[in-house]
Design a protein around this motif. Structure first.
Motif, mmCIF file in Angstrom:
data_model
loop_
_atom_site.group_PDB
_atom_site.id
_atom_site.type_symbol
_atom_site.label_atom_id
_atom_site.label_comp_id
_atom_site.label_asym_id
_atom_site.label_seq_id
_atom_site.Cartn_x
_atom_site.Cartn_y
_atom_site.Cartn_z
ATOM 1 N N ALA A 1 12.203 -58.836 -9.417
ATOM 2 C CA ALA A 1 11.422 -57.712 -9.929
ATOM 3 C C ALA A 1 10.603 -58.056 -11.152
ATOM 4 N N ALA A 2 10.915 -59.168 -11.808
ATOM 5 C CA ALA A 2 10.245 -59.429 -13.076
ATOM 6 C C ALA A 2 10.074 -60.911 -13.308
ATOM 7 N N GLN A 3 8.992 -61.257 -13.946
ATOM 8 C CA GLN A 3 8.732 -62.606 -14.394
ATOM 9 C C GLN A 3 8.608 -62.563 -15.903
ATOM 10 N N ILE A 4 9.246 -63.485 -16.582
ATOM 11 C CA ILE A 4 9.226 -63.477 -18.043
ATOM 12 C C ILE A 4 8.325 -64.590 -18.537
ATOM 13 N N PRO A 5 7.250 -64.264 -19.252
ATOM 14 C CA PRO A 5 6.412 -65.315 -19.815
ATOM 15 C C PRO A 5 7.113 -65.960 -20.997
ATOM 16 N N LYS A 6 7.257 -67.250 -20.953
ATOM 17 C CA LYS A 6 7.931 -67.974 -22.031
ATOM 18 C C LYS A 6 6.894 -68.658 -22.898
ATOM 19 N N GLN A 7 6.855 -68.308 -24.182
ATOM 20 C CA GLN A 7 5.855 -68.841 -25.086
ATOM 21 C C GLN A 7 6.266 -70.204 -25.606
ATOM 22 N N ARG A 8 5.314 -71.122 -25.585
ATOM 23 C CA ARG A 8 5.574 -72.457 -26.107
ATOM 24 C C ARG A 8 4.362 -72.915 -26.910
ATOM 25 N N GLY A 9 4.597 -73.795 -27.861
ATOM 26 C CA GLY A 9 3.512 -74.432 -28.571
ATOM 27 C C GLY A 9 2.746 -73.526 -29.521
ATOM 28 N N GLU A 10 3.329 -72.411 -29.893
ATOM 29 C CA GLU A 10 2.644 -71.499 -30.802
ATOM 30 C C GLU A 10 3.486 -71.324 -32.059
ATOM 31 N N GLN A 11 2.880 -71.518 -33.219
ATOM 32 C CA GLN A 11 3.610 -71.391 -34.461
ATOM 33 C C GLN A 11 3.943 -69.930 -34.737
ATOM 34 N N GLY B 1 5.193 -49.842 -21.490
ATOM 35 C CA GLY B 1 4.758 -50.631 -22.630
ATOM 36 C C GLY B 1 5.404 -52.001 -22.587
ATOM 37 N N PRO B 2 5.260 -52.784 -23.636
ATOM 38 C CA PRO B 2 5.931 -54.072 -23.706
ATOM 39 C C PRO B 2 7.459 -53.909 -23.664
ATOM 40 N N VAL B 3 8.122 -54.932 -23.159
ATOM 41 C CA VAL B 3 9.579 -54.944 -23.086
ATOM 42 C C VAL B 3 10.062 -56.323 -23.508
ATOM 43 N N THR B 4 10.965 -56.379 -24.480
ATOM 44 C CA THR B 4 11.516 -57.668 -24.901
ATOM 45 C C THR B 4 12.847 -57.944 -24.212
ATOM 46 N N LEU B 5 13.145 -59.228 -24.074
ATOM 47 C CA LEU B 5 14.432 -59.693 -23.574
ATOM 48 C C LEU B 5 15.006 -60.622 -24.638
ATOM 49 N N THR B 6 16.155 -60.257 -25.176
ATOM 50 C CA THR B 6 16.745 -61.053 -26.253
ATOM 51 C C THR B 6 17.765 -62.044 -25.693
ATOM 52 N N PRO B 7 18.014 -63.131 -26.410
ATOM 53 C CA PRO B 7 18.969 -64.120 -25.907
ATOM 54 C C PRO B 7 20.420 -63.640 -25.896
ATOM 55 N N TRP C 1 14.636 -52.240 -36.489
ATOM 56 C CA TRP C 1 13.629 -53.235 -36.170
ATOM 57 C C TRP C 1 13.987 -53.907 -34.844
ATOM 58 N N VAL C 2 13.021 -54.616 -34.280
ATOM 59 C CA VAL C 2 13.276 -55.488 -33.135
ATOM 60 C C VAL C 2 12.776 -56.882 -33.491
ATOM 61 N N ALA C 3 13.427 -57.886 -32.948
ATOM 62 C CA ALA C 3 12.964 -59.262 -33.108
ATOM 63 C C ALA C 3 11.924 -59.538 -32.030
ATOM 64 N N ALA C 4 10.805 -60.128 -32.428
ATOM 65 C CA ALA C 4 9.699 -60.373 -31.503
ATOM 66 C C ALA C 4 9.672 -61.827 -31.057
ATOM 67 N N PRO C 5 9.235 -62.094 -29.834
ATOM 68 C CA PRO C 5 9.029 -63.479 -29.397
ATOM 69 C C PRO C 5 8.064 -64.197 -30.331
ATOM 70 N N PRO C 6 8.282 -65.481 -30.603
ATOM 71 C CA PRO C 6 9.336 -66.360 -30.057
ATOM 72 C C PRO C 6 10.509 -66.567 -31.021
ATOM 73 N N GLN D 1 12.107 -63.324 -25.626
ATOM 74 C CA GLN D 1 10.983 -63.482 -24.708
ATOM 75 C C GLN D 1 10.464 -62.101 -24.310
ATOM 76 N N TRP D 2 9.334 -62.099 -23.616
ATOM 77 C CA TRP D 2 8.782 -60.849 -23.095
ATOM 78 C C TRP D 2 9.197 -60.671 -21.640
ATOM 79 N N ALA D 3 9.845 -59.564 -21.325
ATOM 80 C CA ALA D 3 10.058 -59.182 -19.935
ATOM 81 C C ALA D 3 8.784 -58.542 -19.392
ATOM 82 N N ARG D 4 8.088 -57.819 -20.266
ATOM 83 C CA ARG D 4 6.708 -57.354 -19.999
ATOM 84 C C ARG D 4 5.932 -57.609 -21.281
ATOM 85 N N ARG D 5 5.008 -58.533 -21.239
ATOM 86 C CA ARG D 5 4.306 -58.928 -22.447
ATOM 87 C C ARG D 5 3.221 -57.923 -22.822
#
Length: 219
Positions: free
Chosen positions: A10-20, A126-132, A172-177, A187-191
């Protein structure tokens, strides 16, 4: 650069890499007009990662406010965000709730079940976060903390029986990454996209979220 990893059908999670972290914090302020503030970070010590707060029993290592006046430190200015993260490039990115958005926090399994149901219903999300630590936060319009308990009761659930809570003013919420010690990165479940800049009201999502949490409770 983003890498997409499958979690469920049902979902694809975009994983951010290489961004400070600095660049990402500035982008949240500049593009989404979200307030941001720097939190704690992870430091290596004796082969393990510890929270910069120096509390070895920290429950959110690397992902909580670094100072008591964090609410006044948060900023929606890209220039100010750049200055803050220039001082501490490793600081986590935290977003205060109760301002431009609230968030509804549920377990990961219930979150994906609700997400699939909401997408089938073609509701605006809206956006949806997925925490570790296996939680999901659905961004909704401010004011959810006032509405959610009564909405859950109207659906036939005593609020205390569901693993569902709303995050508003003072939270508060912790934001990717942002990374949690020993767990991985948020990560974003919906970015965030131009299409979901306008957030849903909690009332539009609560039935699916409560149903999913109730199902998890029965299991």
């Amino acid at each position: 650069m983003e890498e997409t990893i499958g979690v469920t059908g049902a979902a694809q999670i975009p994983k951010q890499r290489g961004e400070q972290l600095l660049d990402t914090a500035v982008r949240y302020a500049e593009e989404r007009h979200w307030d941001v503030f720097p939190g704690t970070w992870l430091e290596a010590a004796d082969g393990v990662e510890l929270c910069s707060c120096n509390d070895r029993s920290c429950v959110l290592p690397g992902a909580h406010p670094a100072r008591e006046d964090w609410a006044t430190q948060s900023t929606g200015s890209a220039t100010a965000a750049r200055r803050l993260w220039s001082k501490q490039p490793k600081a986590s990115i935290l977003l205060p709730t109760g301002r431009t958005f609230d968030a509804i926090d549920v377990p990961e399994t219930a979150g994906f079940l609700a997400l699939a149901r909401l997408e089938r219903m073609e509701l605006t999300l809206g956006p949806v976060t997925l925490t570790p630590n296996r939680r999901m936060q659905f961004f909704v319009l401010p004011g959810a903390t006032v509405k959610v308990p009564d909405l859950v009761r109207k659906l036939g659930w005593p609020p205390a029986t569901l693993d569902l809570r709303s995050l508003g003013e003072g939270d508060w919420v912790a934001a990717p990454p942002t990374r949690f010690g020993g767990h991985g990165a948020v990560q974003w479940a919906r970015r965030p996209t131009p299409a979901n800049r306008w957030l849903p009201d909690a009332e539009e999502l609560i039935s699916s979220l409560a149903y999913a949490c109730g199902r998890e409770r029965r299991r």
